[in-house]
Write an enzyme that holds these catalytic residues in place. Structure first.
Site, PDB file in Angstrom:
ATOM      1  N   ASP A  86       0.820  -1.210   0.000  1.00 55.88           N
ATOM      2  CA  ASP A  86       0.000   0.000   0.000  1.00 55.88           C
ATOM      3  C   ASP A  86       0.857   1.264   0.000  1.00 55.88           C
ATOM      4  O   ASP A  86       2.088   1.199   0.124  1.00 55.88           O
ATOM      5  CB  ASP A  86      -0.970   0.002   1.205  1.00 55.88           C
ATOM      6  CG  ASP A  86      -0.323  -0.555   2.477  1.00 55.88           C
ATOM      7  OD1 ASP A  86       0.920  -0.529   2.576  1.00 55.88           O
ATOM      8  OD2 ASP A  86      -1.052  -1.008   3.367  1.00 55.88           O
ATOM      9  N   ASP A 136      -7.753  -2.199  13.991  1.00 58.90           N
ATOM     10  CA  ASP A 136      -9.148  -2.348  13.566  1.00 58.90           C
ATOM     11  C   ASP A 136      -9.348  -3.560  12.657  1.00 58.90           C
ATOM     12  O   ASP A 136     -10.389  -3.709  12.038  1.00 58.90           O
ATOM     13  CB  ASP A 136      -9.649  -1.055  12.880  1.00 58.90           C
ATOM     14  CG  ASP A 136      -8.932  -0.764  11.561  1.00 58.90           C
ATOM     15  OD1 ASP A 136      -8.043  -1.556  11.152  1.00 58.90           O
ATOM     16  OD2 ASP A 136      -9.266   0.250  10.921  1.00 58.90           O
ATOM     17  N   HIS A 154      -7.555  -4.356   9.904  1.00 53.55           N
ATOM     18  CA  HIS A 154      -7.189  -4.245   8.484  1.00 53.55           C
ATOM     19  C   HIS A 154      -5.923  -5.034   8.163  1.00 53.55           C
ATOM     20  O   HIS A 154      -5.060  -5.202   9.023  1.00 53.55           O
ATOM     21  CB  HIS A 154      -7.046  -2.773   8.046  1.00 53.55           C
ATOM     22  CG  HIS A 154      -5.866  -2.042   8.604  1.00 53.55           C
ATOM     23  ND1 HIS A 154      -5.975  -0.844   9.266  1.00 53.55           N
ATOM     24  CD2 HIS A 154      -4.529  -2.312   8.589  1.00 53.55           C
ATOM     25  CE1 HIS A 154      -4.773  -0.421   9.610  1.00 53.55           C
ATOM     26  NE2 HIS A 154      -3.879  -1.295   9.220  1.00 53.55           N
ATOM     27  N   GLU A 157      -9.723  -1.439   5.086  1.00 51.42           N
ATOM     28  CA  GLU A 157     -10.398  -1.118   6.339  1.00 51.42           C
ATOM     29  C   GLU A 157     -11.700  -1.918   6.467  1.00 51.42           C
ATOM     30  O   GLU A 157     -12.178  -2.478   5.474  1.00 51.42           O
ATOM     31  CB  GLU A 157     -10.682   0.392   6.381  1.00 51.42           C
ATOM     32  CG  GLU A 157      -9.421   1.267   6.331  1.00 51.42           C
ATOM     33  CD  GLU A 157      -8.619   1.250   7.637  1.00 51.42           C
ATOM     34  OE1 GLU A 157      -8.661   0.253   8.375  1.00 51.42           O
ATOM     35  OE2 GLU A 157      -7.929   2.253   7.912  1.00 51.42           O
TER      36      GLU A 157
HETATM   37  C1  F6R Z   1       1.414  -1.661   6.038  1.00 48.53           C
HETATM   38  C2  F6R Z   1       0.126  -2.315   6.138  1.00 48.53           C
HETATM   39  C3  F6R Z   1      -0.679  -2.305   7.371  1.00 48.53           C
HETATM   40  C4  F6R Z   1       0.134  -2.569   8.631  1.00 48.53           C
HETATM   41  C5  F6R Z   1      -0.755  -2.436   9.864  1.00 48.53           C
HETATM   42  C6  F6R Z   1       0.015  -2.666  11.146  1.00 48.53           C
HETATM   43  O1  F6R Z   1       1.965  -1.809   4.755  1.00 48.53           O
HETATM   44  O2  F6R Z   1      -0.293  -2.857   5.163  1.00 48.53           O
HETATM   45  O3  F6R Z   1      -1.696  -3.275   7.263  1.00 48.53           O
HETATM   46  O4  F6R Z   1       0.699  -3.836   8.561  1.00 48.53           O
HETATM   47  O5  F6R Z   1      -1.312  -1.162   9.896  1.00 48.53           O
HETATM   48  O6  F6R Z   1       0.941  -1.649  11.302  1.00 48.53           O
HETATM   49  P1  F6R Z   1       2.102  -1.757  12.407  1.00 48.53           P
HETATM   50  O7  F6R Z   1       2.941  -2.902  11.983  1.00 48.53           O
HETATM   51  O8  F6R Z   1       2.842  -0.466  12.319  1.00 48.53           O
HETATM   52  O9  F6R Z   1       1.419  -1.996  13.695  1.00 48.53           O
END
Ligand code: F6R
Length: 255
Positions: free
Chosen positions: A64, A131, A133, A138
């Site tokens: 992303d 959440d 995702h 989301e």
């Molecule tokens: C990042 C991504 C997100 C993260 C998620 C957890 O490329 O796709 O799904 O993996 O937001 O983020 P952290 O690892 O910072 O807790």
């Protein structure tokens, strides 16, 4: 069911994740890796960098990118992937892809095309948001979705504000691989650490498959490995079974 491995700490998860990548690259030197950003995958990248493997023929696709940030902003995932993945692992920058380049309205389809042309992702590294995702899909995301523009939840923006000077600076929009895109990868490796991830992880691994918890889509995939520490595993109903299964894992079975 996913293989859930409850590890002692992030370092052990990093070592196991790096081992999975090393085993893949040993039989497929031009493997395609799916790479996540954020804090969670860092132990894997660190452990991989320490192994000094030849990854020069490996391709990588990020999950992303924010929309609205200059690509060279330090928080853009173009910058993060260059800093934390491409450079330390010695990847060829020409083989590293991050969505969001070119005209925005065509960027999703272009990324899907690039993924297809590369032969698809062999091993997809994933974190999970508080959440639920994965990628930036989301709650409410279609389980069949492909790469497209999404709106971040306030919760995700707050969670990611630690990388910015203020919450206001966190972009509202993003481009992300869809849940359908992620499901096409041949092996999913989901990591989660800390108490803050415990509810989302339990819902994703053991709850109903639902767009309410986008991470639950992993239950539709035939090959998923989940690496979690004790705190992230603390709400898993079958934690004892996962520990038992891992303790009795046949030596011939790969990660
Ligand atoms: C990042 C991504 C997100 C993260 C998620 C957890 O490329 O796709 O799904 O993996 O937001 O983020 P952290 O690892 O910072 O807790």
């Amino acid at each position: 069911m996913a293989e859930v491995i409850i590890v002692a700490d992030e370092e052990q998860a990093g070592a196991l994740g790096a081992e999975a990548v090393a085993a893949l690259v040993a039989w497929k030197p031009d493997a395609v890796l799916g790479v996540a950003t954020g804090s969670t995958p860092l132990p894997v990248y660190r452990a991989l960098a320490a192994r000094s493997l030849d990854l020069s023929r490996v391709s990588a696709f990020a999950l992303d990118e924010y929309v609205g940030l200059p690509l060279d902003a330090p928080q853009s995932y173009h910058s993060v992937i260059a800093r934390e993945v491409t450079e330390p692992l010695g990847l060829d920058p020409a083989r590293v892809h991050v969505p969001g380049e070119g005209p925005l309205e065509e960027a999703g389809e272009a990324y899907e095309r690039d993924l297809r042309d590369a032969g698809g992702v062999d091993l997809q590294i994933l974190g999970i948001g508080t959440d639920g995702h994965i990628g930036f899909n989301e709650p409410g995301s279609s389980l069949a979705s492909l790469t497209r523009i999404k709106t971040l939840t306030e919760q995700t923006r707050r969670d990611n504000a630690r990388f910015f000077r203020s919450l206001e600076e966190v972009p509202i929009h993003c481009i992300t691989q869809g849940l359908g895109t992620i499901l096409r990868a041949r092996h999913l490796l989901l990591l989660a650490f800390g108490e803050g991830k415990a509810d989302a992880l339990a819902a994703a691994v053991e709850g109903p498959v639902s767009a309410r918890v986008p991470g639950s889509v992993i239950q539709l995939h035939p090959r998923v490995t989940v690496l979690v520490d004790d705190r992230a595993a603390s709400r898993l109903e079958y934690a004892d079974y996962y520990r038992y299964a891992y303790a009795n894992k046949p030596s011939w079975q790969p990660l």
